[in-house]
Design a protein around this motif. Structure first.
Motif, PDB file in Angstrom:
ATOM      1  N   ASP A 663       0.850  -1.202   0.000  1.00 30.76           N
ATOM      2  CA  ASP A 663       0.000   0.000   0.000  1.00 30.76           C
ATOM      3  C   ASP A 663       0.880   1.244   0.000  1.00 30.76           C
ATOM      4  O   ASP A 663       2.003   1.207   0.506  1.00 30.76           O
ATOM      5  N   ASP A 664       0.378   2.303  -0.524  1.00 35.11           N
ATOM      6  CA  ASP A 664       1.060   3.605  -0.534  1.00 35.11           C
ATOM      7  C   ASP A 664       2.469   3.504  -1.086  1.00 35.11           C
ATOM      8  O   ASP A 664       3.411   4.119  -0.565  1.00 35.11           O
ATOM      9  N   GLU A 722      -4.211   4.508  -6.923  1.00 28.10           N
ATOM     10  CA  GLU A 722      -5.193   4.915  -5.918  1.00 28.10           C
ATOM     11  C   GLU A 722      -5.305   6.439  -5.956  1.00 28.10           C
ATOM     12  O   GLU A 722      -4.312   7.117  -6.200  1.00 28.10           O
TER      13      GLU A 722
END
Ligand code: C2E
Ligand code: CA
Ligand code: CA
Length: 760
Positions: A663-664, A722
């Motif tokens: 993530d990220d 995202e």
């Protein structure tokens, strides 16, 4: 003539009676033996006296018998006394009983002699115009009597002689005179009886012996011993003792006192000057006693004395002088100082410790009520890392460096200390604080320490003191709260406290307090944000938690995730959300929709508090879902500090059939490193940084994303982008080769029911 003789007798008996009076006051075995000796000595003297003046032959027989018998008894008791006093022949009771038996038999013979003359006979003689009786013929019994008495005398002399030989010189004076008088008595007595002289000339020596015995045994030696002891103690002791007479003239000063007051000039005069000075200063002349403490420099060293002043009075209670006793407390004082230092200072840096900083800061605030003050607190970023990576030694070095920096920056009138671990605090007048100067110093120190492994970064929190009555520790807390708002930031190092910070903290505390109840009442719910293709076809969703708070309404994770991570509650929340996601997947799969997946977030902290693998696989087994439909999102930072252990953990998840996502991706600084060591399935690129940077940087960022996407293809990973908000972004990213999107452009996170209505 007779009268003179009787007067002499009387003169001999009086001192004996006085001795009895004094000896009876003392309760001891020796004293009671002495009393018995004295009684028999009196009987001896009286009987001999009466024998001398008696004009009746029968009375004379009787008196001579009494004289000889009491002589037996006298020497038995003298022997008993000698044994007790010299402790040479410890009393042997059969011997004692034997002595008494012989004495009584002798007495019986002597009584019988009055009638049968079986021991001796008397004849009339004339001395100095006086008619008196004298022993005429003696039988064997008479010699037995004397043999017995001389035996006793011999034992007495022997015990004293042995004692004198074995005892130190100091004590010989106690025994020697008695031995001499005893010998004199024996010799004279022997001569008198050998010459059959009616008057026993040894009797006056008996009186001398009695007085000597009482004096030496009962009075003299203890007091002399005490005097000696005291004089040694006073001369050699560490206290200084000085005695002054009624004219305030010094009459005695022991060695120590002379040393203390000795100067290059004269010793005595200095001493008197000092003492007279003290007397005036403390006004002690009018008091009977007084105590005070004094500090004095001797040979460049400071000594501490407790001084006791006491007036001296004689028996009639008349003033005769005074003395001073100076007790040297220097050692105690320095031990106390040392202890105090240890209790108030930090041993590593020498700065004030937390408690003492509080005390000193409170003092300075109180002393300067008109000035405005700041309380600063500092904190070293990732200090634990220094200790872990570089060793405790290096950690201590950093702390000492910071302490030195504080000493350099803070002059007089500023209080500073180490308040714990890597925290320091400063209480400084606002007018004297220059942020620029302070931060420059901090930066310089950081640069001095920096190395390849670690960059030293110090955060400063500033609290402007508004309420001086507040506890200093509360002020420190406030400054520390300000530091927390810096959020481990690298480009900002100083933060000022304001009330919002406190309110936020209070709010955070409330959230933590509400947690248990919220979980039990299912106030947390799962929102889903779809992940789609560029055309908008839904492939799955990310589960994002929301808190439906009964008072505050819908709260977003940004407001509570970090707090729960800090307080260790996050794992309970995550477990709850995972279960919601798995339940939903099970439901979908039952309805034939096994093509949809849900991504769940795993916090770094979850790994600290539970076995994440076991928890998740248990859920999968309980609800019987296909593992590949549950995707696990782990943030890059969680993996960054990862050890081989953690990489293995990821591997286990993948082997079980889960898809693991980073993530990220791109927000931390070792993203590519991570990829080298770890196999994952999906990279989630965070578009957040597109929004925060300036427009001219957007191009640059886009090219970075381009590179990342190209890289994932080479590595055979999928990419999810995202945070896409515009069509333009979608188009560009599609060109670059990104396949999956999550963002407001397609949909915000929505409640599950809405998700199902819209997309299923
Ligand atoms: P995240 O995992 O990076 O989640 C994506 C966040 O970006 C979500 O914020 C989402 O609403 C937001 N977002 C999605 N698309 C866009 C967009 O186009 N524009 C903008 N501005 N934002 C977009 P959210 O839901 O507020 O969650 C924030 C963070 O909280 C999450 O970031 C995640 O790290 C954490 N989080 C959320 N739910 C959970 C959970 O159940 N457990 C854990 N441990 N963390 C969670
Ligand atoms: Ca996420
Ligand atoms: Ca994210």
């Amino acid at each position: 003539m007779e009268k003179i003789y009787m007067a002499l007798l009387f003169l001999m008996i009086v001192p004996m009676l006085i001795c009895i009076k004094y000896a009876r006051k003392i309760k001891s075995d020796v004293a009671s033996s002495i009393v018995k000796c004295l009684i028999f000595a009196i009987v001896t003297i009286l009987s001999n006296g009466l024998f001398v003046v008696s004009q009746s032959i029968t009375f004379s027989y009787f008196m001579q018998a009494l004289y000889l018998f009491s002589f037996d008894m006298l020497f038995i008791y003298v022997l008993q006394y000698a044994q007790q006093y010299t402790q040479v022949f410890n009393e042997v009771s059969p011997f004692r009983t034997g002595c008494f038996l012989v004495a009584y038999l002798d007495g019986l013979q002597l009584v019988l002699n009055v009638f049968f003359h079986n021991v001796f006979t008397l004849k009339t003689v004339h001395y100095m115009g006086l008619q008196m009786y004298q022993v005429d013929t003696e039988t064997a019994f008479y010699y037995v009597h004397y043999a017995f008495v001389y035996c006793l005398m011999f034992c007495i002399i022997a015990s004293f002689t042995i004692k004198i030989i074995h005892i130190p010189y100091f004590y010989r004076k106690k025994y020697f005179p008695i031995l001499v008088v005893t010998c004199v008595i024996v010799i004279i007595n022997f001569m008198c009886s050998a010459l059959q002289f009616p008057i026993d000339m040894s009797l006056p020596f008996l009186v001398c012996a009695a007085i000597l015995i009482c004096y030496l045994t009962l009075y003299r030696s203890p007091s002399e011993l005490i005097d000696k002891t005291l004089s040694i103690v006073v001369t050699e002791m560490n206290n200084a003792v000085i005695c002054f007479d009624i004219n305030d003239e010094c009459v005695y000063a022991n060695e120590r006192a002379l040393n203390i007051f000795r100067t290059a000039s004269s010793s005595e005069s200095m001493l008197s000057e000092y003492v007279h000075g003290w007397m005036k200063e403390h006004d002690i002349a009018d008091r009977d006693s007084f105590e005070w403490s004094e500090q004095k420099n001797i040979d460049n060293e400071t000594y501490y004395f407790d001084i006791e002043y006491r007036k001296l009075f004689d028996k009639k209670n008349e003033y005769i002088g005074f003395f001073l006793n100076l007790i040297d407390n220097t050692e105690k004082h320095s031990a106390f100082e040392k202890e105090r230092y240890l209790a108030t200072h930090d041993s590593l840096t020498g700065l004030y410790n937390k408690n003492y900083f509080s005390v000193k800061a409170a003092e300075i605030l109180k002393a300067n009520p008109d000035e405005e003050w700041l309380l600063l607190s500092s904190n070293i970023k990732d200090f634990k890392l220094i200790n872990d990576l570089l060793g405790l030694e290096k950690g201590n070095e950093v702390l000492k460096m910071e302490a030195d920096l504080l000493k350099e920056q803070c002059g007089k009138g500023i209080v500073y200390g180490r308040t714990g671990g890597d925290k320091f605090a400063v209480c400084i007048p606002k007018a004297r604080f220059s942020e620029q100067k302070f931060m420059n110093a901090v930066r310089t120190m950081g640069q001095a320490f920096n190395n390849d492994l670690y960059h030293l970064h110090i955060y400063i929190g500033v609290y402007e003191i508004t309420d001086r009555n507040e506890d200093i520790s509360v002020m420190c807390d406030k400054a520390n709260l300000a530091i927390k708002t810096l959020n481990e930031n690298y480009d900002k190092s100083i933060a000022y406290y304001n009330d919002t910070i406190l309110n936020n903290t209070i709010e955070e505390k409330q959230l933590v307090g509400d947690f248990d109840n919220a979980l039990a009442e299912k106030q947390f719910c799962m929102y889903l944000q779809p992940q789609t293709t560029s055309e908008g076809k839904v492939l799955g969703a990310e589960a994002l938690v929301r808190w439906q708070h009964p008072k505050r309404g819908l709260i977003f994770p940004g407001d509570f995730i970090e707090v729960f991570e800090k307080t260790g509650l996050i794992y309970r929340l995550d477990k709850f959300v995972w279960e919601l996601a798995v339940q939903k997947l099970a439901e979908w799969q039952k309805n034939g929709r096994d093509d949809l997946y849900i991504s769940v977030n795993i916090s770094t902290k979850d790994f600290y508090y539970m076995d994440v693998y076991k928890t998740i696989t248990n859920l999968v087994e309980k609800y019987e879902i296909i593992p590949s439909t549950l995707k696990l999102e782990i943030t890059e930072t969680a993996l960054m500090t990862g050890t081989a252990d953690e990489f293995e953990r990821i591997e286990r998840f993948r082997k079980y059939g889960f898809q693991v996502e980073i993530d990220d991706f791109g927000s931390g600084y070792s993203s590519f490193n991570t990829l080298k060591d770890m196999d994952v399935d999906v990279l989630k690129i965070d578009m957040g940084f597109l929004r925060t940077t300036k427009p001219e940087r957007v191009e640059k960022s886009m090219s970075i994303i381009n590179t990342i996407i190209a890289l994932t293809r080479t590595l055979g990973l999928s990419v999810v982008t995202e945070g896409v908000e515009t069509k333009e972004q979608v188009d560009k990213l599609t060109q670059m080769g990104c396949g999956v999107y999550q963002g407001y452009y397609f949909s915000k996170p929505i409640p599950v029911s809405q998700f199902e209505e819209t997309y299923m």
